[in-house]
Design a protein around this motif. Structure first.
Motif, PDB file in Angstrom:
ATOM      1  N   GLU A 246     -12.618   0.592   1.866  1.00 20.52           N
ATOM      2  CA  GLU A 246     -13.810   1.722   2.031  1.00 20.52           C
ATOM      3  C   GLU A 246     -15.206   1.103   3.011  1.00 20.52           C
ATOM      4  N   MET A 247     -14.021   0.178   3.351  1.00 27.54           N
ATOM      5  CA  MET A 247     -15.443  -1.248   4.471  1.00 27.54           C
ATOM      6  C   MET A 247     -14.953  -0.916   6.018  1.00 27.54           C
ATOM      7  N   VAL A 248     -14.106  -0.172   6.329  1.00 29.25           N
ATOM      8  CA  VAL A 248     -13.434   0.439   7.573  1.00 29.25           C
ATOM      9  C   VAL A 248     -13.831   1.866   7.376  1.00 29.25           C
ATOM     10  N   ILE A 249     -14.652   2.464   8.571  1.00 28.12           N
ATOM     11  CA  ILE A 249     -14.705   3.787   8.615  1.00 28.12           C
ATOM     12  C   ILE A 249     -13.731   3.886  10.267  1.00 28.12           C
ATOM     13  N   SER A 250     -12.470   4.171  10.021  1.00 27.94           N
ATOM     14  CA  SER A 250     -11.859   4.481  11.430  1.00 27.94           C
ATOM     15  C   SER A 250     -12.801   6.180  11.910  1.00 27.94           C
ATOM     16  N   TYR A 251     -12.065   6.202  13.280  1.00 30.68           N
ATOM     17  CA  TYR A 251     -12.274   7.645  13.784  1.00 30.68           C
ATOM     18  C   TYR A 251     -11.573   7.703  14.753  1.00 30.68           C
ATOM     19  N   THR A 252     -10.922   9.136  15.472  1.00 33.92           N
ATOM     20  CA  THR A 252     -10.701   9.267  16.689  1.00 33.92           C
ATOM     21  C   THR A 252     -11.230   9.816  17.635  1.00 33.92           C
ATOM     22  N   THR A 253     -10.937  10.197  19.050  1.00 33.73           N
ATOM     23  CA  THR A 253     -11.798  10.368  20.214  1.00 33.73           C
ATOM     24  C   THR A 253     -12.493  11.967  19.876  1.00 33.73           C
ATOM     25  N   VAL A 264     -20.224   8.372   8.604  1.00 36.05           N
ATOM     26  CA  VAL A 264     -21.388   7.011   8.555  1.00 36.05           C
ATOM     27  C   VAL A 264     -22.017   7.702   7.540  1.00 36.05           C
ATOM     28  N   LYS A 265     -22.985   8.510   8.066  1.00 34.70           N
ATOM     29  CA  LYS A 265     -24.113   9.182   6.612  1.00 34.70           C
ATOM     30  C   LYS A 265     -23.748   9.161   5.347  1.00 34.70           C
ATOM     31  N   GLN A 266     -22.772   9.905   5.020  1.00 38.92           N
ATOM     32  CA  GLN A 266     -22.185   9.959   3.830  1.00 38.92           C
ATOM     33  C   GLN A 266     -22.127   8.849   2.617  1.00 38.92           C
ATOM     34  N   PHE A 267     -21.517   7.895   4.248  1.00 35.51           N
ATOM     35  CA  PHE A 267     -21.105   6.174   3.262  1.00 35.51           C
ATOM     36  C   PHE A 267     -22.751   6.044   2.660  1.00 35.51           C
ATOM     37  N   PHE A 268     -23.608   5.866   3.658  1.00 36.18           N
ATOM     38  CA  PHE A 268     -24.586   5.278   3.489  1.00 36.18           C
ATOM     39  C   PHE A 268     -25.497   6.025   2.509  1.00 36.18           C
TER      40      PHE A 268
END
Length: 374
Positions: A246-253, A264-268
């Protein structure tokens, strides 16, 4: 209905000026100070709104001159700039993922400075990181009988369906060079950053400052993001720190402005707060700063942040970003010199360049080790 934010109202108004013709392509928009007074908002809000419009292709920046109106962006056709069209031979094509945003103007200025001095003309095209638009750009370049091509790959971590166009270039003995990344299927000559090392250096900087709970935000449909993520993971391994998925948050274009920010908001909100963040680039780092502000957190007092590319954004706000260097103008100059040598058969077409990254420390990171200086 949710009330519009000041930021969205500024964006909508500037966009309306462009679509209505009040501000025409090539015309300079109001200065930052004028926009602050006009909308009654903070300088930070204006910078964020204008920065997004540059990223989306509505505006472009000229260093030292200001911000100007672009042609309104289209999702259906590539941005081909006919003002730099081909004439009388010695023609070089340049395809980038974006043109008027972020580090790309500096790269393009570097290319232009050499090609102009060498008597070459330039046709510039933009794919918006879309493989279908890349196909159209390549077809256009081939139809214009270019002598050489400089190209930034589109979605470089995925298989590219346009490979045969590059093979056609090779068949026709037209040299091409890839910058920032390259398609692994082709193994072409390339000029790139050592992005794995850059990701490692960024993460190791935070570890040496005493941070252990660090998250990484990485784009995964471009090879740069994948390589930076690899460096992020390697830093944990080499320093013997525990690593959790869970320490990596990935995304696409496509997820950049929607899914990613929500992740990111949900993670925080749902997880124990990290003490530091490594970001794919400076643009994302500034967005992370904004999310943290909305949550009542300060950078770097509560969370340290490292960006990547040392772009103009790294010093555009009150938070000056610690970041990893990108050669930008030098990359453009080196790429143009390479393609001219290849066209004129005065250089080795097999040569590639890999730039070594460096860390630039500013005030977005701080030490958790209070009893000794790091």
């Amino acid at each position: 209905m949710a009330q519009k934010t000041k930021y969205s109202m500024v964006k909508e108004q500037i966009t309306q000026w462009i679509t209505s013709g009040k501000v025409k392509p090539g015309e300079k928009i109001y200065s930052e100070n004028e926009l602050v007074k006009m909308f009654g908002v903070s300088r930070h809000t204006i910078r964020q709104a204008v920065g997004d419009l540059v990223h989306e292709g509505w505006l472009y920046r000229e260093q030292g001159a200001g911000t100007f109106c672009s042609q309104p962006p289209s999702q259906d056709s590539p941005q081909i700039h006919p003002s730099q069209s081909i004439k009388n031979g010695k023609n070089i094509g340049v395809i980038t993922t974006y043109i008027s945003d972020y580090i790309f103007p500096s790269i393009i200025r570097g290319i232009e400075s050499v090609l102009t001095a060498e008597g070459y003309t330039l046709t510039l095209a933009c794919t918006n990181n879309d493989v279908e638009l890349e196909k159209q750009c390549l077809q256009t370049m081939l139809s214009r009988n270019i002598d050489g091509l400089i190209v930034e790959p589109t979605r470089s971590s995925n298989y590219n369906p346009n490979i045969h166009y590059y093979l056609e270039l090779e068949q026709n003995n037209i040299p091409y060079l890839m910058i920032n990344q390259y398609y692994s299927q082709l193994q072409p000559p390339h000029i790139v950053m050592n992005d794995e090392l850059g990701g490692f250096i960024a993460t190791e900087h935070l570890i040496k400052l005493g941070h252990e709970r660090i998250i990484g935000l990485f784009k995964t449909d471009d090879a740069q993001g994948v390589n930076r993520m690899q460096g992020f993971i390697r830093a944990f391994r080499e320093h013997g720190l525990p690593f959790f998925p869970e320490m990596v948050i990935s995304y696409t274009t496509e997820e950049m402005d929607t899914v990613l920010l929500e992740k990111v908001k949900q993670f925080f909100v749902s997880t124990e707060f990290p003490t530091a963040i490594v970001c794919y680039n400076d643009q994302l780092a500034l967005q992370a700063v904004n999310i943290l502000r909305d949550l009542g957190k300060n950078v770097p007092e509560d969370v340290s942040i490292v960006g990547y590319d040392d772009s103009f954004l790294a010093q555009a706000s009150d938070i000056k970003l610690t970041t990893i260097t990108h050669p930008k103008m030098k990359m453009g100059i080196d790429a143009a010199n390479w393609i001219v040598s290849a066209v004129e058969k005065t250089g080795d077409r097999a040569n590639s360049i890999v730039y070594e990254p460096e860390l630039v420390v500013r005030n977005s990171t701080t030490s958790l080790i209070h009893d000794k200086k790091v």
